[in-house]
Structures are given as C-alpha cells and as structure tokens.
Design an enzyme around this catalytic site. Structure first.
Site, mmCIF file in Angstrom:
data_model
loop_
_atom_site.group_PDB
_atom_site.id
_atom_site.type_symbol
_atom_site.label_atom_id
_atom_site.label_comp_id
_atom_site.label_asym_id
_atom_site.label_seq_id
_atom_site.Cartn_x
_atom_site.Cartn_y
_atom_site.Cartn_z
ATOM 1 N N ASP A 220 56.571 33.444 -27.627
ATOM 2 C CA ASP A 220 56.380 34.521 -28.596
ATOM 3 C C ASP A 220 54.898 34.733 -28.861
ATOM 4 O O ASP A 220 54.049 34.090 -28.249
ATOM 5 C CB ASP A 220 57.151 34.226 -29.890
ATOM 6 C CG ASP A 220 56.798 32.862 -30.468
ATOM 7 O OD1 ASP A 220 55.587 32.569 -30.602
ATOM 8 O OD2 ASP A 220 57.720 32.086 -30.785
ATOM 9 N N LYS A 242 58.783 38.236 -32.109
ATOM 10 C CA LYS A 242 59.505 38.825 -33.235
ATOM 11 C C LYS A 242 58.535 39.621 -34.109
ATOM 12 O O LYS A 242 58.157 39.217 -35.191
ATOM 13 C CB LYS A 242 60.172 37.729 -34.059
ATOM 14 C CG LYS A 242 61.249 36.970 -33.287
ATOM 15 C CD LYS A 242 61.971 35.999 -34.179
ATOM 16 C CE LYS A 242 63.104 35.339 -33.437
ATOM 17 N NZ LYS A 242 63.857 34.429 -34.291
#
Length: 282
Positions: A220, A242
């Site tokens: 991420d 995210k």
C-alpha cells in the site's frame, strides 16, 4: 594475480620491473618487454591496463586504446578508462564484484573486506554441487517456481549447513533424498511483513528473506520506495492502497490472498509499520 587466475596471457611494457613481477614471469604466462611505450606497441589486445605515475603517458595510452577500440583501464583515473577494475570477493564459481565507478576505490575495498568476513568460502563448493544437480532438479520439477522453492530450501537449510561444515558428501545424499521425497505442493503461503517506518535499514533479516521469496507482493501507499526496491525483481507487485478511489476493501484483499495461495503462490502482504497493528494480523 587475478589476471593469472583467469588464465590470461599478459604482456608488460616498462623500462624496469619489480622483483615480484620478475619472479611471477618465470613460472607464468607473462612476457616482460623492457622498453619505453610507443603507440605502435598496442596491438590486438583483449584489454589494456595503464599503471604508471606519468599522467601524459597514461593519457596517451588511453587515447590510442580508445582509437583502437580496445577496453582500457587507467589506474585511479576513471575519466581515462573505458572499464573499471572492481574489488572482488571470490568464491568461485560465485564471484561478487564491488565497484564505486572509480569514485571511491578505498571504500569499495572496505566493503569487500566486510563481505569477505560474512560469506563462507564454502559457498563456492555449494554452487558447484548445485551445478551438478541442476539438470536433475529441472527434470524433477516442471516449472520454475517449484525449482526456485526447492533451491531456496536447499541453500538455506540442512544441505547448506552440511557443506559449510565440510560434509559435502552428506549434503549430496540429502539433496538426492529431497529430490525423491519432495512433493508438489498445491497450496502456497502468506507472509505478513511489516515494513516499519520506511527506512530499509530497519527491516529485519527475516522480513528481507520473505520479501525475496514471495511470488506476489501486495503493498500500500505507506510502504516506502526504498523498501519496495528490496522485493525480488521478478515478483508480481499488486497495489492495494486505501486512499480515495484507489482503495481496496479488506474483504477483497483477503479474498485475493486466498485465491493466490490456492493457486500455489507465495504471497507477501507488505504493510507500513507493525503488521499486527496496521495489517489486521490478529
């Protein structure tokens, strides 16, 4: 000595030769030519090394070599050289070269000295044994992922330890045993790895090893570029960040990991910080 070890035919041109070089020339393929250098001395050589303290002579040698299309190294003069002589850690057939591109040769030698202390000389023997069994392993395992997994186990487990302790014959027997007993595994594995605050130097040895083993890495936005550079080069990189419209819900990430594992892949879920806090390790 390194050139002689590579079975190179050497011709030295100089007005005077040191005692060590004269001694070497008596038992090795070295021709000592006592004369001043002239451009016509450069013939069809594979490479030329100029190691004089005469800057104008070094420049002349470099110029003639470049014009003749012959690789040339001028000691401590990277601007005059077309190739650099790196520091070498020799565990033949495993050879490690360390180069600073001519900018800091002393630093390269210091790095070499450190590597010499942490890489056992028996790595050469381990590589020789691997070469002897390479074709057998290729016949035993049809795809490259299975072969890679087999060799990773061999190089980091009991087989390697036997070689390091001087028991090469026992290591070969263990290798033969593994070839017979190893079963094709249908399921892969998941590694939950914490990338810490982003400094690659703070990664644990185990984290680095798992990052190098993984076939697929899920990462991420919190994982730094420096950490990602340490992932195995041919691993598949999947961004599951995210943030905004790029986000992947945790349920989707979990499903992706399960699907990859069911297909036999080794999956590294790489998270910034502590994985059991930020990666839902519980």
């Amino acid at each position: 000595n390194l050139l002689l070890k590579a079975q190179t035919k050497i011709e030295c041109i100089a007005m005077n030769f040191c005692d060590d070089l004269i001694t070497l020339s008596k038992t090795n393929d070295i021709d000592l030519v006592a004369k001043h250098f002239e451009p016509g001395d450069i013939r069809n050589y594979s490479a030329i090394i100029s190691a004089t303290n005469d800057e104008s002579l070094n420049t002349l040698v470099s110029k003639v070599a470049h014009e003749s299309g012959i690789p040339v190294n001028v000691v401590d003069s990277p601007d005059l050289s077309s190739f650099i002589m790196p520091s070498i850690v020799d565990r033949s057939p495993v050879v490690i070269a360390i180069s600073s591109a001519g900018r800091a040769p002393v630093l390269a030698r210091i790095i070499r000295a450190k590597l010499e202390t942490i890489i056992p000389s028996a790595y050469g023997e381990l590589a020789e044994i691997a070469g002897q069994y390479r074709e057998k392993v290729k016949r035993r395992f049809n795809n490259i992922k299975e072969r890679r997994k087999f060799w990773e186990g061999a190089f980091s487990g009991v087989i390697a330890e036997k070689v390091f302790s001087g028991r090469s014959q026992e290591a070969k027997k263990e290798l033969e045993k593994r070839l017979v007993e190893t079963k094709d595994e249908g399921l892969g594995e998941v590694y939950l790895v914490g990338a810490g605050p982003g400094d690659p130097d703070l990664l644990t040895f185990k984290a680095l090893r798992l990052m190098q083993q993984a076939d697929v890495v899920l990462y991420d936005r919190l994982v730094s570029k420096g950490v990602l550079e340490l992932v195995r080069r041919d691993a598949e990189m999947v961004y599951v960040g995210k943030k905004g419209g790029e986000s992947s819900h945790q349920v989707e990430i979990n499903k992706l990991m399960v699907d990859l594992v069911n297909s036999g892949q080794r999956v590294c879920r790489l998270k910034g910080g502590d994985p059991f806090i930020f990666g839902r390790g519980g």
